[in-house]
Enzyme design. Sequence first.
Site, PDB file in Angstrom:
ATOM      1  N   ARG A  33      -4.996  -7.349 -24.773  1.00  0.00           N
ATOM      2  CA  ARG A  33      -5.582  -8.457 -24.004  1.00  0.00           C
ATOM      3  C   ARG A  33      -7.051  -8.689 -24.346  1.00  0.00           C
ATOM      4  NH1 ARG A  33      -1.653  -9.614 -20.408  1.00  0.00           N
ATOM      5  NH2 ARG A  33      -0.211  -7.926 -19.993  1.00  0.00           N
ATOM      6  N   TYR A  50       3.215 -20.938 -17.642  1.00  0.00           N
ATOM      7  CA  TYR A  50       1.823 -21.049 -18.096  1.00  0.00           C
ATOM      8  C   TYR A  50       1.282 -22.403 -17.654  1.00  0.00           C
ATOM      9  CZ  TYR A  50       3.166 -17.191 -21.245  1.00  0.00           C
ATOM     10  OH  TYR A  50       3.631 -16.015 -21.765  1.00  0.00           O
TER      11      TYR A  50
END
Length: 342
Positions: A210, A60
């Site tokens: 999401r 990330y």
Amino acid sequence: MEKVGRMKLGSQGLEVSAQGLGCMGMSAFYGPAKPESDMITLIHHAINSGVTFLDTSDVYGPFTNEILLGKALKDGVREKVELATKFGISVVDGKFEVHGDPQYVRQACEGSLKRLGIDSIDLYYQHRIDTRIPIEVTVGELKKLVEEAKIKYIGLSEASAATIRRAHAVHPITAVQLEWSLWSRDVEEDIIPTCRELGIGIVAYSPLGRGFLSSGPKLLEELSKEDSRKNFPRFQSENVEHNKTIFKRVSEIAARKGCTPSQLALAWVHNQGNDVCPIPGTTKIENFNQNIGALSIKLTPEEMAELESLASEDAVKGDRYGKGLNTWKESDTPPLSSWKAT
């Protein structure tokens, strides 16, 4: 606001908050990185609310999300949290590569410990399975890291049932992280029962589809041009037209229940069992507060059945991911007998 309760994750002794916090979107993939000070405020708010199970990964950013968490966990905060990070995906020339060889595992762990500013990782996942390396070899190295107290518990992410069994035979697996929500249900046939048989905890990522189960099609208008969701098959216009039906029905049931669509979708995951910990991500305190409200929503068997009937496994159009990142369907590894250590 009530404090979030605790749960046992897996059968090796790890205890976490009943809901976690996915931290990826603070730094990567869902548009530009958010202001660091705001994200640290959000993380501290989560911990004070009882959400102490924090989820990150070295990819990330790459690396910037771990650095952010390292800053957030200074000055006595580290002892209050259960910290999960992952290894196995690297970005090379803009493409994802997956690695599970022992040398890589060790280097990745050392790198994460340094960025996070900690001595030991509570839960260390293999983020994606390296299909060139027998899973026994990767988990064998993770076992050594447990023995050296660099990690406490081992997890897998996006692993098939066969891979989970083979890994668990080398060292007990504490948790499997997988995508599970009202619009991602392909894990229910084989993977969930395998985890339950072996006493492995289930960590559900993207439990709100999401963001689609929170906002529906209007989410697409709000995404920045750098947001990776724009490229996912489910978010393409021809599929959204079909998939919005699920959001519409979830919204109708939520209105009847007196909660928001996202709370209902999250409550559905919570109501799957006390071995399931969803880790919704957010960058906003108000969304975080709404998410923990899902914990107090109890669904009757009839309500669960109604939700499941409108979100059966084949009700959603489009794959979860585009090309370039394997899921559990492509996670089987060669037999151990084929391995020649270099």
